[in-house]
Design an enzyme around this catalytic site. Structure first.
Site, PDB file in Angstrom:
ATOM      1  N   HIS A  33       8.886   8.625 -16.209  1.00 39.93           N
ATOM      2  CA  HIS A  33       8.277   8.641 -14.882  1.00 39.93           C
ATOM      3  C   HIS A  33       9.152   9.316 -13.831  1.00 39.93           C
ATOM      4  CE1 HIS A  33       5.512   5.929 -16.818  1.00 39.93           C
ATOM      5  NE2 HIS A  33       6.464   5.036 -17.020  1.00 39.93           N
ATOM      6  N   ARG A  58       8.678  10.604   3.503  1.00 42.77           N
ATOM      7  CA  ARG A  58       9.933  11.344   3.647  1.00 42.77           C
ATOM      8  C   ARG A  58       9.755  12.724   3.025  1.00 42.77           C
ATOM      9  NH1 ARG A  58      11.932  11.083  -1.581  1.00 42.77           N
ATOM     10  NH2 ARG A  58      11.188   9.300  -2.799  1.00 42.77           N
ATOM     11  N   GLU A  98      -2.227  -1.671 -11.963  1.00 37.95           N
ATOM     12  CA  GLU A  98      -3.276  -0.676 -11.729  1.00 37.95           C
ATOM     13  C   GLU A  98      -3.756  -0.113 -13.054  1.00 37.95           C
ATOM     14  OE1 GLU A  98      -1.319   2.138  -9.254  1.00 37.95           O
ATOM     15  OE2 GLU A  98      -0.130   2.992 -10.864  1.00 37.95           O
TER      16      GLU A  98
END
Length: 492
Positions: free
Chosen positions: A67, A123, A32
């Site tokens: 990250h 979740r 991406e």
């Protein structure tokens, strides 16, 4: 994995595939566009079996390392109301499009031009407590109600927010060694008192062993305030009151992070920590006399506690009183490469503290909460002191400081490990061996790859030289400090 050029792409793809396969059993790769200097904003949504989908505002998760989120807050300080409604509506639309039920988090990257969808986590997230803090809602209760087929307890127009909230993740790791996961046994655990504005989620206590088999997060610290500034102040105070001994943690790093002006103003992006890492881990300011007085008092307090089970004896007094002539005692404290020496005089008037030729009265009192009130002359400080073997971590008004109390009578151990050996920096699994014995290597060349706690760690040649031997195989589970390979550096 970020590839800044075509040349970097093969290694980035290979590493991503290995990590994905090891962690999730699926090595498919997505490619991406990379957004430079983005912020990470996510929206908490809920859906039920009756077609209702609502959002519970957004969370700013921009402060990250590798990250992985480090500090989260709600709401975002960088969105106005129109931007907030736009990103929340986009999240609700995603939920409606798939008929989503239960708790979910829709994640976006954002910059000055707008926001971009990343993914949806189906979740409840680790950082959900900050949403609970600003809404007053129990999201786990909502999950249970939806699971039993009930409609959502509130409509969108009934969900309101109040104040601001922050969460930090406390890890068993060593920031000074590349944030490598730390293992060991928790010797002491001291945490601030919880209440309506302070919450701690943890399953650990004194005596528990931290292993390499699980994620290194040991606690979540969550605070709230009427506004962002008050919440940040409460977070700083809570971190000052959170002390763990026996294992290395990132608490001092977190305290430095929340004190940065960029964090206080909200002017940060996802690369902030990596860019400012050197400053966040910078050496502490020069040691203060009060630090040495606090360390000396901590030694005395430790000795008094250790002697508490013994018979009452005047020799166990901690106030320095002595009937006869005065006596003196030397204390040596190592602070990194520096050694500081002070002298304590025991006299009929009590303790006298001597440093660099100056002398001042010293008194100390061990408080019920484990802190120590230290009086150096007329100056009083309340300090926290936690011991790991002979290392004391002090929490003072000047910040945290780790000092090694040197026992001058103890035999110094010889330096461990031969030079030129590659030792495992943590327990883990050998994933790849990238060089054969006899290979000539340039400084920085990769030698082998280890995997620990879902992250890869590459061991590289420390200098130009030759790889002499490899003492492990792919798939080996190795212990921290294990000798993995032998390296011979070129003669300088």
């Amino acid at each position: 994995r970020i590839a800044d050029s075509a040349a970097q792409l093969p290694e980035a793809v290979a590493a991503a595939k290995r990590e994905a396969s090891a962690s999730f059993g699926d090595d498919h790769v997505l490619i991406e566009k990379f957004i430079t200097r983005p912020r990470h904003i996510e929206v908490q949504i809920f859906g039920d079996h009756h077609g209702n989908v609502v959002s519970l505002f957004e969370r700013e998760c921009t402060l990250q390392r590798r990250h992985q989120k480090v500090l989260e807050e709600a709401p975002s300080s960088r969105l106005d109301e129109s931007q907030r409604e736009a990103i929340c509506e986009a999240a609700r639309a995603a939920g409606r499009a798939v008929g989503y039920t239960g708790a979910g988090t829709v994640e976006f990257v954002a910059n000055d031009e707008g926001f971009y969808f990343i993914e949806m986590n189906t979740r409840l997230q680790v950082e959900h407590p900050v949403t609970e803090m600003i809404t007053g809602l129990d999201l786990v209760e909502w999950q249970l109600r939806v699971a039993f087929g009930e409609a959502l307890p509130l409509r969108q127009d009934q969900i309101v927010r109040r104040g601001h909230s922050f969460e930090v993740r406390i890890y068993a790791e060593d920031p000074q060694s590349g944030f490598l996961p730390a293992t060991g046994t928790i010797g002491q655990w001291r945490q601030p008192e919880t209440g309506p504005d302070l919450r701690i989620d943890s399953g650990f206590r004194v005596g528990d062993t931290i292993t390499a088999n699980y994620d290194p997060m040991i606690a979540k610290l969550i605070v709230s305030g009427d506004d962002r500034g008050q919440a940040l102040d409460r977070m700083a105070a809570a971190l000052d009151g959170f002390q763990v001994a026996g294992i290395k943690t990132n608490i001092a790093f977190l305290r430095a992070l929340v004190g940065r002006p960029e964090v206080r103003s909200g002017a940060m992006d996802t690369g902030f920590i990596e860019r400012e890492l050197a400053a966040l881990l910078a050496p502490q300011s020069p040691i203060a006399v009060a630090d040495l007085a606090a360390a000396t008092s901590a030694v005395l307090a430790r000795e008094k506690l250790e002697a508490a089970s013994e018979a009452v004896s005047p020799w166990n007094r901690g106030d320095g009183w002595t009937l006869g002539a005065s006596r003196r005692r030397r204390f040596d404290f190592e602070d990194g490469a520096e050694t500081h020496q002070v002298v304590l005089h025991y006299a009929r008037s009590g303790l006298e503290f001597e440093w660099d030729g100056a002398v001042a009265p010293l008194r100390w009192t061990l408080c019920e909460d484990g802190r120590i009130d230290v009086f150096l002359g007329e100056r009083k400080e309340a300090i926290g002191a936690l011991w790991s073997e002979r290392v004391v971590e002090l929490v003072t008004p000047r910040g945290r400081r780790r000092l090694h109390w040197v026992d001058s009578l103890a035999r110094k151990e010889a330096a461990s490990g031969p030079g030129g050996s590659f030792r495992a920096p943590m327990p883990g699994i050998v994933q790849q061996i990238l060089a054969e014995p006899g290979t000539r290597l340039e400084r920085g060349a990769p030698v082998l790859v280890m995997e620990a706690m879902k992250m890869e760690h590459t061991l590289r040649a420390p200098a130009d030289g030759r790889l002499v031997a490899v003492n492990c195989r792919v798939g080996d589970l190795v212990a921290e400090g294990e000798n993995l390979a032998e390296f011979e550096a070129d003669a300088s």
